[in-house]
Design a protein around this motif. Structure first.
Motif, PDB file in Angstrom:
ATOM      1  N   MET A   7      77.487 -50.703 -45.129  1.00  0.00           N
ATOM      2  CA  MET A   7      78.017 -49.367 -44.849  1.00  0.00           C
ATOM      3  C   MET A   7      79.549 -49.385 -44.883  1.00  0.00           C
ATOM      4  O   MET A   7      80.186 -48.529 -45.494  1.00  0.00           O
ATOM      5  CB  MET A   7      77.533 -48.848 -43.493  1.00  0.00           C
ATOM      6  N   THR A  48      80.879 -49.291 -30.158  1.00  0.00           N
ATOM      7  CA  THR A  48      81.469 -49.444 -31.490  1.00  0.00           C
ATOM      8  C   THR A  48      82.987 -49.540 -31.468  1.00  0.00           C
ATOM      9  O   THR A  48      83.587 -49.901 -32.459  1.00  0.00           O
ATOM     10  CB  THR A  48      81.040 -48.263 -32.370  1.00  0.00           C
ATOM     11  N   SER A  98      84.506 -45.278 -39.544  1.00  0.00           N
ATOM     12  CA  SER A  98      83.709 -44.064 -39.344  1.00  0.00           C
ATOM     13  C   SER A  98      84.428 -43.284 -38.254  1.00  0.00           C
ATOM     14  O   SER A  98      84.659 -43.802 -37.164  1.00  0.00           O
ATOM     15  CB  SER A  98      82.305 -44.402 -38.848  1.00  0.00           C
ATOM     16  N   LYS A 149      83.632 -41.006 -36.241  1.00  0.00           N
ATOM     17  CA  LYS A 149      82.974 -40.760 -34.952  1.00  0.00           C
ATOM     18  C   LYS A 149      83.044 -41.970 -34.022  1.00  0.00           C
ATOM     19  O   LYS A 149      82.797 -41.833 -32.838  1.00  0.00           O
ATOM     20  CB  LYS A 149      81.529 -40.297 -35.153  1.00  0.00           C
ATOM     21  N   ASP A 150      83.398 -43.135 -34.553  1.00  0.00           N
ATOM     22  CA  ASP A 150      83.522 -44.328 -33.715  1.00  0.00           C
ATOM     23  C   ASP A 150      84.916 -44.485 -33.106  1.00  0.00           C
ATOM     24  O   ASP A 150      85.135 -45.368 -32.288  1.00  0.00           O
ATOM     25  CB  ASP A 150      83.187 -45.589 -34.529  1.00  0.00           C
ATOM     26  N   ARG A 201      71.246 -37.744 -29.371  1.00  0.00           N
ATOM     27  CA  ARG A 201      70.065 -37.478 -30.196  1.00  0.00           C
ATOM     28  C   ARG A 201      68.818 -37.345 -29.335  1.00  0.00           C
ATOM     29  O   ARG A 201      68.030 -36.416 -29.524  1.00  0.00           O
ATOM     30  CB  ARG A 201      69.888 -38.596 -31.233  1.00  0.00           C
ATOM     31  N   LEU A 226      68.937 -41.250 -37.641  1.00  0.00           N
ATOM     32  CA  LEU A 226      70.229 -41.843 -37.996  1.00  0.00           C
ATOM     33  C   LEU A 226      71.085 -40.774 -38.671  1.00  0.00           C
ATOM     34  O   LEU A 226      70.589 -39.719 -39.050  1.00  0.00           O
ATOM     35  CB  LEU A 226      70.011 -43.002 -38.980  1.00  0.00           C
ATOM     36  N   ALA A 227      72.366 -41.087 -38.862  1.00  0.00           N
ATOM     37  CA  ALA A 227      73.247 -40.156 -39.569  1.00  0.00           C
ATOM     38  C   ALA A 227      72.923 -40.165 -41.064  1.00  0.00           C
ATOM     39  O   ALA A 227      72.815 -41.231 -41.677  1.00  0.00           O
ATOM     40  CB  ALA A 227      74.698 -40.560 -39.354  1.00  0.00           C
ATOM     41  N   ALA A 274      74.818 -39.412 -43.523  1.00  0.00           N
ATOM     42  CA  ALA A 274      75.913 -39.995 -44.316  1.00  0.00           C
ATOM     43  C   ALA A 274      75.813 -41.517 -44.372  1.00  0.00           C
ATOM     44  O   ALA A 274      76.010 -42.128 -45.426  1.00  0.00           O
ATOM     45  CB  ALA A 274      77.264 -39.585 -43.733  1.00  0.00           C
ATOM     46  N   GLY A 275      75.490 -42.112 -43.230  1.00  0.00           N
ATOM     47  CA  GLY A 275      75.360 -43.566 -43.174  1.00  0.00           C
ATOM     48  C   GLY A 275      74.203 -44.037 -44.044  1.00  0.00           C
ATOM     49  O   GLY A 275      74.301 -45.045 -44.757  1.00  0.00           O
ATOM     50  N   ARG A 303      75.205 -44.040 -47.576  1.00  0.00           N
ATOM     51  CA  ARG A 303      76.137 -45.126 -47.909  1.00  0.00           C
ATOM     52  C   ARG A 303      75.416 -46.453 -48.090  1.00  0.00           C
ATOM     53  O   ARG A 303      75.888 -47.305 -48.835  1.00  0.00           O
ATOM     54  CB  ARG A 303      77.227 -45.248 -46.831  1.00  0.00           C
ATOM     55  N   GLN A 357      81.072 -36.862 -37.057  1.00  0.00           N
ATOM     56  CA  GLN A 357      80.028 -37.555 -37.836  1.00  0.00           C
ATOM     57  C   GLN A 357      80.147 -37.233 -39.331  1.00  0.00           C
ATOM     58  O   GLN A 357      80.409 -36.099 -39.719  1.00  0.00           O
ATOM     59  CB  GLN A 357      78.647 -37.153 -37.324  1.00  0.00           C
ATOM     60  N   GLY A 358      79.971 -38.263 -40.147  1.00  0.00           N
ATOM     61  CA  GLY A 358      80.025 -38.089 -41.603  1.00  0.00           C
ATOM     62  C   GLY A 358      81.432 -38.162 -42.175  1.00  0.00           C
ATOM     63  O   GLY A 358      81.605 -38.203 -43.390  1.00  0.00           O
ATOM     64  N   ALA A 359      82.439 -38.183 -41.289  1.00  0.00           N
ATOM     65  CA  ALA A 359      83.833 -38.245 -41.764  1.00  0.00           C
ATOM     66  C   ALA A 359      84.381 -39.660 -41.607  1.00  0.00           C
ATOM     67  O   ALA A 359      83.879 -40.448 -40.809  1.00  0.00           O
ATOM     68  CB  ALA A 359      84.707 -37.266 -40.985  1.00  0.00           C
TER      69      ALA A 359
HETATM   70  N1  LIG Z   1      77.572 -45.404 -34.282  1.00  0.00           N
HETATM   71  C1  LIG Z   1      77.323 -46.116 -35.501  1.00  0.00           C
HETATM   72  C2  LIG Z   1      77.640 -45.299 -36.699  1.00  0.00           C
HETATM   73  N2  LIG Z   1      78.911 -44.967 -36.975  1.00  0.00           N
HETATM   74  C3  LIG Z   1      78.897 -44.177 -38.110  1.00  0.00           C
HETATM   75  C4  LIG Z   1      77.589 -44.040 -38.530  1.00  0.00           C
HETATM   76  C5  LIG Z   1      77.097 -43.257 -39.667  1.00  0.00           C
HETATM   77  C6  LIG Z   1      78.089 -42.664 -40.589  1.00  0.00           C
HETATM   78  C7  LIG Z   1      78.950 -41.568 -40.056  1.00  0.00           C
HETATM   79  O1  LIG Z   1      78.656 -40.869 -39.081  1.00  0.00           O
HETATM   80  O2  LIG Z   1      80.018 -41.363 -40.673  1.00  0.00           O
HETATM   81  C8  LIG Z   1      76.781 -44.763 -37.658  1.00  0.00           C
HETATM   82  C9  LIG Z   1      75.316 -44.933 -37.721  1.00  0.00           C
HETATM   83  C10 LIG Z   1      74.516 -43.742 -37.270  1.00  0.00           C
HETATM   84  O3  LIG Z   1      74.940 -43.001 -36.370  1.00  0.00           O
HETATM   85  O4  LIG Z   1      73.416 -43.528 -37.782  1.00  0.00           O
END
Ligand SMILES: NCc1[nH]cc(CCC(=O)O)c1CC(=O)O
Length: 303
Positions: free
Chosen positions: A14, A56, A78, A80-81, A127, A164-165, A167-168, A171, A193-195
């Motif tokens: 990823m 993370t 990522s 969101k982390d 979630r 799961l996301a 976008a992930g 990838r 998320q996704g950015a």
């Molecule tokens: N926390 C882990 C993480 N960090 C980013 C992604 C997915 C890709 C994204 O959100 O850009 C994921 C895995 C998931 O949540 O399924």
């Protein structure tokens, strides 16, 4: 000929995919070559202790350490982390155009078609809380590990589905196994998320200028509003907080929710306002949610 820029990346599929996408786009737009430098982070070698290490954030901090040590020129995370509080030595030089922000169910059928009592894996309180609102009759099982490990639990029959996301999943090229992509209206994604986030040292003005080639102002405004909600709620990435914003560059529409982990109660609010005021918009929405009791839903673990 200038030397290639060194892009520090974790070695997971990823991470290398998202770093490679940013590297290629940067080279296409600026002509500057980029070299990927694989980094084994502390979080990668001691996965078992990830919870104690603070989730993370370890991956982000390790890559930031490489920037500060001068070992690499920039890094891709990522978004969101990222912790909501920015390290002042590090610049968020670019936020590229966002991929699919939504959550996805990997399993044999859509959520509504899973039999009562089916076991659904997800490690995210956000979630679980929102899934409980949609299907209170399912069993939600906390899981850890990378996306491949999680999907493996469905293949092996240990779980009926995992969330799961999207976008992930794309990838790591596992999006073919998605049974359902949740609309943001039924399952609000994590802020950002996704950015992706492109970071370099705050004192490298020329590099910041170069990296701005891959910045997308629409995504930047949207995630600023989403992360502002999270910051104002004083919540972290493990909190049951969902937020999503989108806009046309003028007006930003923002929706956010806090759900108690039992899935019994939730606060959800929407607003819209001028795009340049994204941060204020998020802060005001969070304040309105707190006035409706959002902070009492988050519990101890959210802080
Ligand atoms: N926390 C882990 C993480 N960090 C980013 C992604 C997915 C890709 C994204 O959100 O850009 C994921 C895995 C998931 O949540 O399924």
């Amino acid at each position: 000929m200038s030397t290639p820029l060194r892009l520090g990346t974790r070695r997971s599929l990823m991470a290398t995919t998202q770093s490679g996408i940013v590297a290629d786009r940067l080279t296409a737009l600026t002509g500057r070559e980029v070299e990927l430098v694989g980094v084994t982070t502390f979080g990668d070698v001691s996965r078992a202790h990830l919870t104690q290490l603070g989730g993370t954030g370890v991956f982000v901090n390790d890559l930031r350490g490489r920037l500060l040590a001068g070992e690499v020129d920039f890094a891709v995370h990522s978004l969101k982390d990222l912790p909501t509080k920015q390290d002042e030595r590090i610049a968020l030089a670019a936020i590229p155009e966002r991929d699919d922000p939504r959550d996805a169910l990997v399993g044999p059928v859509r959520l509504r078609d899973l039999p009562a009592g089916a076991r659904v894996g997800t490690g995210s309180p956000r979630r679980v809380a929102q899934l409980r609102l949609l299907r209170p009759d399912l069993e939600y099982v906390p899981i850890r590990g990378n996306a491949d490990t999680r999907i493996g639990k469905v293949t092996s029959g240990e779980l009926d589905a995992v969330v799961l996301a999207a976008a992930g999943l794309a990838r790591i090229r596992r999006d073919g196994e998605i049974a359902q992509v949740f609309e943001v209206g039924e399952m609000l994604p994590a802020p950002g998320q996704g950015a992706l986030a492109v970071e370099c040292l705050a004192d490298r003005d020329d590099l910041i200028e170069l990296l701005s080639a891959v910045d997308d102002p629409l995504t930047r405004a949207a995630v600023a509003a989403e992360r502002s909600v999270l910051a104002a709620l004083e919540a972290g990435c493990a909190a049951p907080v969902g937020a999503f914003a989108s806009g046309d560059g003028h007006i930003l529409n923002l929706t956010a929710t806090v759900v108690d982990v039992g899935g019994a109660r939730s606060v959800r609010k929407s607003t819209s306002g001028p795009s340049p005021a994204a941060v204020e918009l998020g802060r005001e929405l969070a304040a309105a949610m707190i006035a409706e009791g959002a902070d009492t839903l988050m519990g101890e673990q959210a802080h």
